[in-house]
Design a protein around this motif. Structure first.
Motif, PDB file in Angstrom:
ATOM      1  N   TRP A  25      -2.675   3.910  -2.432  1.00 15.52           N
ATOM      2  CA  TRP A  25      -2.934   2.791  -3.915  1.00 15.52           C
ATOM      3  C   TRP A  25      -2.289   1.093  -3.501  1.00 15.52           C
ATOM      4  CZ3 TRP A  25      -2.199   6.563  -8.495  1.00 15.52           C
ATOM      5  CH2 TRP A  25      -3.457   7.454  -8.637  1.00 15.52           C
ATOM      6  N   HIS A  26      -2.987   0.670  -4.493  1.00 12.25           N
ATOM      7  CA  HIS A  26      -2.042  -0.852  -4.171  1.00 12.25           C
ATOM      8  C   HIS A  26      -0.984  -0.605  -5.287  1.00 12.25           C
ATOM      9  CE1 HIS A  26      -5.794  -1.573  -2.570  1.00 12.25           C
ATOM     10  NE2 HIS A  26      -5.500  -2.843  -1.053  1.00 12.25           N
ATOM     11  N   ARG A  27       0.273  -0.676  -4.395  1.00 10.93           N
ATOM     12  CA  ARG A  27       1.386  -1.043  -5.737  1.00 10.93           C
ATOM     13  C   ARG A  27       1.980  -2.162  -5.787  1.00 10.93           C
ATOM     14  NH1 ARG A  27       5.062   2.941  -7.854  1.00 10.93           N
ATOM     15  NH2 ARG A  27       7.057   1.561  -8.801  1.00 10.93           N
ATOM     16  N   ASP A  62      -0.155   7.230  -0.123  1.00  9.83           N
ATOM     17  CA  ASP A  62      -1.726   7.788  -1.470  1.00  9.83           C
ATOM     18  C   ASP A  62      -2.785   6.728  -0.887  1.00  9.83           C
ATOM     19  OD1 ASP A  62      -0.321   9.758  -1.896  1.00  9.83           O
ATOM     20  OD2 ASP A  62       0.410   9.195  -3.889  1.00  9.83           O
ATOM     21  N   MET A  88       0.959  -1.172  -0.302  1.00 14.47           N
ATOM     22  CA  MET A  88      -0.238  -0.350  -0.414  1.00 14.47           C
ATOM     23  C   MET A  88       0.782   1.454   0.295  1.00 14.47           C
ATOM     24  SD  MET A  88      -3.647   0.931  -0.291  1.00 14.47           S
ATOM     25  CE  MET A  88      -4.413  -0.636   1.209  1.00 14.47           C
ATOM     26  N   THR A  89       0.293   1.918  -1.051  1.00 14.94           N
ATOM     27  CA  THR A  89       0.932   3.573  -0.923  1.00 14.94           C
ATOM     28  C   THR A  89       0.937   4.648   0.088  1.00 14.94           C
ATOM     29  OG1 THR A  89      -0.099   4.071  -2.374  1.00 14.94           O
ATOM     30  CG2 THR A  89       1.511   2.924  -4.016  1.00 14.94           C
ATOM     31  N   SER A 115      -7.376  -0.860 -13.849  1.00 10.87           N
ATOM     32  CA  SER A 115      -7.547  -0.487 -12.461  1.00 10.87           C
ATOM     33  C   SER A 115      -6.078   0.189 -12.348  1.00 10.87           C
ATOM     34  CB  SER A 115      -7.077  -1.724 -11.086  1.00 10.87           C
ATOM     35  OG  SER A 115      -6.351  -2.392 -11.528  1.00 10.87           O
ATOM     36  N   LYS A 117      -3.287   3.169 -12.903  1.00  9.11           N
ATOM     37  CA  LYS A 117      -3.175   4.492 -12.792  1.00  9.11           C
ATOM     38  C   LYS A 117      -2.070   4.983 -12.962  1.00  9.11           C
ATOM     39  CE  LYS A 117      -6.742   4.864 -10.824  1.00  9.11           C
ATOM     40  NZ  LYS A 117      -8.537   6.005 -12.001  1.00  9.11           N
ATOM     41  N   GLU A 172      -3.117  -0.737  -8.407  1.00 14.30           N
ATOM     42  CA  GLU A 172      -3.700   0.661  -9.587  1.00 14.30           C
ATOM     43  C   GLU A 172      -2.222   1.117  -9.362  1.00 14.30           C
ATOM     44  OE1 GLU A 172      -6.954   1.714  -6.361  1.00 14.30           O
ATOM     45  OE2 GLU A 172      -5.042   0.919  -5.437  1.00 14.30           O
ATOM     46  N   GLU A 173      -0.721   0.163  -9.922  1.00 18.33           N
ATOM     47  CA  GLU A 173       0.254   0.787  -9.726  1.00 18.33           C
ATOM     48  C   GLU A 173       1.583  -0.131  -9.859  1.00 18.33           C
ATOM     49  OE1 GLU A 173       2.400   3.917  -6.746  1.00 18.33           O
ATOM     50  OE2 GLU A 173       0.627   4.780  -7.089  1.00 18.33           O
ATOM     51  N   ASN A 219      -7.146  -5.135  -8.447  1.00 11.14           N
ATOM     52  CA  ASN A 219      -6.642  -3.771  -7.337  1.00 11.14           C
ATOM     53  C   ASN A 219      -5.539  -3.591  -7.245  1.00 11.14           C
ATOM     54  OD1 ASN A 219      -5.370  -5.773  -5.622  1.00 11.14           O
ATOM     55  ND2 ASN A 219      -6.003  -5.356  -4.303  1.00 11.14           N
TER      56      ASN A 219
END
Length: 279
Positions: A28-30, A26, A23-24, A73, A75, A52-53, A50
């Motif tokens: 987000w899931h990285r 921000d 988890m970042t 998903s 980003k 996003e990065e 899930n």
């Protein structure tokens, strides 16, 4: 004689990928699979809906599968320092992408699909350290694009559509066989038939009044100018100033701590086994 077997890269399993998700700050899931010796894009990660990065930088990946377009998903996508020669058309399906890093690959202009123009959420695009001499004209639709890295390529002129991207304020075109450019004072860019000494473009609107005043004063003191790639133009002529290095896309990606020169993947070059210097 039997042909030598090709070196096998790291095989990424779904279990490995799940464990690598973090988890970042921000929220987000990285998924980070950087510098793992991966040679084939791991399609199993598409099941992680899930994420996003995605960071697959510093590997030996030669091809992005068409199925990348199903990873809706995403980003942020980082594929710098691989062996990519082209980008699939399906990348245009990733309409939620805000950051895309394809620097330090083997990309040619023919390998960039027109569907890049569909990534209308894109704010940062790094195409530095490739073999590009042009960009798809469809990229004129990237109205949200703010940062563009084109350094270390083969551009001899800038794409015309860059003039109409109103949010594009940071462009790095350093180390191209390119004549430098100047702003005409109205937010548009004009090429000049003078030698390139590194290119940093800046819109007049992105400068504060103090910096613009200093620029004009410097031009008044040195009317012939001292060279430099960044220029700010006035109605009556070309005031100029050297723009400081734009660091946002100088490194291969925003989270990298390694000097990009240590990750130039070329068949004829071999990086010695030494600790790389920090950026």
């Amino acid at each position: 004689m039997p042909k030598p077997k090709a070196a096998k890269g790291t095989k990424v399993t779904l279990k490995m990928a799940k464990k690598a998700v973090r988890m970042t700050p921000d929220g987000w899931h990285r998924l980070t699979l950087s510098n793992m010796g991966i040679t084939i894009f791991p399609k199993c990660i598409f099941k992680l809906t899930n994420v996003e990065e995605l960071d697959l930088s510093r590997n030996q990946i030669q091809k992005i599968p068409e199925s990348i377009g199903k990873f809706l998903s995403l980003k942020r996508l980082d594929l710098h320092s691989n062996k990519l020669e082209s980008v699939p058309e399906s990348i245009g399906n990733l309409v939620g992408l805000t950051h895309l890093n394809l620097s330090n690959n083997f990309l040619t202009s023919a390998g960039l699909p027109p569907t890049l123009g569909l990534l209308t959420s894109l704010k940062s695009l790094n195409l530095g350290m490739n073999r590009l001499d042009g960009l798809p004209t469809t990229m004129v639709a990237l109205e949200k694009l703010q940062e563009l890295g084109l350094f270390d390529n083969l551009f001899i002129s800038l794409p015309e559509f860059l003039k109409v991207l109103c949010n594009l304020t940071k462009v790095n075109v350093k180390r191209n066989p390119l004549s430098y450019v100047q702003d005409d004072g109205e937010g548009t860019l004009k090429e000049k038939s003078e030698p390139d000494k590194g290119g940093y473009l800046v819109h007049k609107s992105s400068m504060c009044r103090t910096c613009f005043r200093k620029c004009k004063e410097q031009r008044a003191r040195h009317p012939k100018g001292g060279g430099g790639a960044g220029r700010i133009g006035g109605r009556g002529g070309g005031e100029e100033m050297r723009i400081k290095t734009y660091a946002g896309l100088v490194a291969p990606n925003s989270v990298a701590t390694i000097d990009q020169d240590m990750w130039r993947i070329r068949k004829e070059e071999h990086v010695p086994n030494k600790l790389p210097k920090s950026c």
